[in-house]
Scaffold this active site. Structure first.
Site, mmCIF file in Angstrom:
data_model
loop_
_atom_site.group_PDB
_atom_site.id
_atom_site.type_symbol
_atom_site.label_atom_id
_atom_site.label_comp_id
_atom_site.label_asym_id
_atom_site.label_seq_id
_atom_site.Cartn_x
_atom_site.Cartn_y
_atom_site.Cartn_z
ATOM 1 N N HIS A 56 -13.071 12.321 -21.469
ATOM 2 C CA HIS A 56 -13.862 11.779 -20.359
ATOM 3 C C HIS A 56 -14.807 12.857 -19.868
ATOM 4 O O HIS A 56 -14.413 14.030 -19.769
ATOM 5 C CB HIS A 56 -12.963 11.344 -19.192
ATOM 6 N N LEU A 57 -16.005 12.445 -19.520
ATOM 7 C CA LEU A 57 -16.971 13.400 -18.971
ATOM 8 C C LEU A 57 -16.556 13.814 -17.563
ATOM 9 O O LEU A 57 -16.568 14.997 -17.212
ATOM 10 C CB LEU A 57 -18.363 12.759 -18.931
ATOM 11 N N SER A 58 -16.210 12.823 -16.761
ATOM 12 C CA SER A 58 -15.747 13.102 -15.393
ATOM 13 C C SER A 58 -14.234 13.331 -15.436
ATOM 14 O O SER A 58 -13.613 13.228 -16.500
ATOM 15 C CB SER A 58 -16.081 11.908 -14.487
ATOM 16 N N HIS A 101 -8.741 2.128 -18.405
ATOM 17 C CA HIS A 101 -7.887 1.793 -17.270
ATOM 18 C C HIS A 101 -7.144 0.467 -17.415
ATOM 19 O O HIS A 101 -6.270 0.170 -16.614
ATOM 20 C CB HIS A 101 -8.741 1.797 -15.991
ATOM 21 N N GLU A 105 -8.290 11.771 -26.258
ATOM 22 C CA GLU A 105 -8.993 10.979 -25.246
ATOM 23 C C GLU A 105 -9.938 11.936 -24.521
ATOM 24 O O GLU A 105 -9.532 13.038 -24.152
ATOM 25 C CB GLU A 105 -7.944 10.410 -24.276
ATOM 26 N N ARG A 147 -10.833 10.801 -8.989
ATOM 27 C CA ARG A 147 -11.774 9.775 -8.522
ATOM 28 C C ARG A 147 -11.024 8.605 -7.868
ATOM 29 O O ARG A 147 -9.940 8.806 -7.341
ATOM 30 C CB ARG A 147 -12.663 9.346 -9.706
ATOM 31 N N ARG A 190 -27.330 6.601 -16.192
ATOM 32 C CA ARG A 190 -26.223 6.024 -15.429
ATOM 33 C C ARG A 190 -25.568 7.069 -14.542
ATOM 34 O O ARG A 190 -24.994 8.040 -15.044
ATOM 35 C CB ARG A 190 -25.203 5.510 -16.445
ATOM 36 N N ASN A 216 -13.704 8.098 -26.115
ATOM 37 C CA ASN A 216 -13.960 7.937 -24.680
ATOM 38 C C ASN A 216 -13.964 6.433 -24.446
ATOM 39 O O ASN A 216 -14.973 5.761 -24.681
ATOM 40 C CB ASN A 216 -15.290 8.556 -24.258
ATOM 41 N N ASP A 271 -2.688 -0.533 -27.994
ATOM 42 C CA ASP A 271 -1.873 -0.969 -29.133
ATOM 43 C C ASP A 271 -2.515 -0.579 -30.464
ATOM 44 O O ASP A 271 -1.820 -0.191 -31.404
ATOM 45 C CB ASP A 271 -1.656 -2.486 -29.086
ATOM 46 N N PRO A 286 -17.722 1.160 -23.243
ATOM 47 C CA PRO A 286 -18.809 0.478 -22.544
ATOM 48 C C PRO A 286 -19.564 1.355 -21.557
ATOM 49 O O PRO A 286 -18.973 2.215 -20.898
ATOM 50 C CB PRO A 286 -18.099 -0.671 -21.809
ATOM 51 N N ASN A 287 -20.840 1.101 -21.501
ATOM 52 C CA ASN A 287 -21.786 1.746 -20.565
ATOM 53 C C ASN A 287 -22.113 3.195 -20.927
ATOM 54 O O ASN A 287 -22.938 3.819 -20.263
ATOM 55 C CB ASN A 287 -21.285 1.658 -19.113
ATOM 56 N N ALA A 334 -14.510 2.459 -19.212
ATOM 57 C CA ALA A 334 -13.710 1.625 -18.298
ATOM 58 C C ALA A 334 -12.486 1.006 -18.984
ATOM 59 O O ALA A 334 -11.487 0.717 -18.312
ATOM 60 C CB ALA A 334 -14.586 0.537 -17.690
ATOM 61 N N TYR A 359 -21.986 11.608 -14.238
ATOM 62 C CA TYR A 359 -21.823 11.738 -15.685
ATOM 63 C C TYR A 359 -22.797 12.716 -16.334
ATOM 64 O O TYR A 359 -22.712 12.960 -17.534
ATOM 65 C CB TYR A 359 -21.948 10.352 -16.343
ATOM 66 N N ARG A 376 -9.058 4.462 -11.210
ATOM 67 C CA ARG A 376 -9.375 5.263 -12.408
ATOM 68 C C ARG A 376 -8.244 6.230 -12.771
ATOM 69 O O ARG A 376 -8.283 6.901 -13.799
ATOM 70 C CB ARG A 376 -10.637 6.094 -12.187
HETATM 71 C C1 DQA Z 1 -15.442 7.829 -18.116
HETATM 72 C C2 DQA Z 1 -14.595 7.598 -16.853
HETATM 73 C C3 DQA Z 1 -14.288 6.113 -16.673
HETATM 74 O O1 DQA Z 1 -13.521 5.911 -15.487
HETATM 75 C C4 DQA Z 1 -15.571 5.316 -16.555
HETATM 76 O O2 DQA Z 1 -15.278 3.942 -16.474
HETATM 77 C C5 DQA Z 1 -16.549 5.608 -17.630
HETATM 78 C C6 DQA Z 1 -16.709 6.983 -18.099
HETATM 79 C C7 DQA Z 1 -15.883 9.302 -18.252
HETATM 80 O O3 DQA Z 1 -16.314 9.682 -19.335
HETATM 81 O O4 DQA Z 1 -15.835 10.064 -17.277
HETATM 82 O O5 DQA Z 1 -17.296 4.737 -18.050
HETATM 83 O O6 DQA Z 1 -14.673 7.506 -19.246
#
Ligand code: DQA
Length: 149
Positions: free
Chosen positions: A104-106, A84, A102, A111, A22, A78, A91, A14-15, A81, A27, A115
């Protein structure tokens, strides 16, 4: 579809569809499309095919992971959210029988406290986090290295 060991499913949670707009200070300026293009280029360079799906809905990601069983050699995800708290994604990934990276950009570990927990990490082969625009390429390289061994 017959399983192709050289095919990778890239999933975005999501997002991530609004990357670029964003919180660019967290990010980056790149759009999701740009990250996916970088991943596709890296995959082609390693003789892998890559399909991508983004969804803001947990069940869509869960169903995509189910469908990946027997079709894809590896998953890069990725979970955004969902990282978490989505035990449903945990599962589903646990039932996938190939490598899972897995990404993640950040760097969530540096953080907010909430997170710092990933319910995905226990079922991932490994995690790439904090490398920003290099992250998707590095995730593909990690998958390629694992599939080569
Ligand atoms: C994220 C890190 C997550 O905590 C956050 O909710 C995201 C992006 C990242 O790519 O850094 O939406 O997965």
């Amino acid at each position: 579809m017959l399983r192709s060991p050289k095919s990778v499913l890239l999933l975005s949670g999501p997002n991530l569809d609004i990357l670029g707009e964003r919180e660019p200070e967290v990010y980056g300026q790149q759009t999701l499309e740009e990250h996916v293009s970088a991943a596709r280029l890296a995959a082609a360079g390693r003789g892998l095919t890559l399909d991508h799906l983004q969804s803001n809905a947990e069940h869509v990601l869960v169903e995509a992971i189910h469908e990946a069983r027997g079709s894809y050699g590896a998953i890069i995800i990725n979970p955004a959210a969902f990282t978490h708290y989505s035990w449903a994604i945990h599962d589903a990934l646990a039932a996938f029988d190939g490598p899972v990276v897995e990404v993640h950009l950040s760097n969530p570990a540096g953080r907010e406290q909430w997170r710092r927990t990933s319910v995905v990490s226990p079922v991932a082969t490994g995690t790439i986090a904090g490398f920003g625009r290099e992250g998707y390429r590095l995730a593909v390289e990690a998958v390629a290295a694992i599939l080569d061994t």
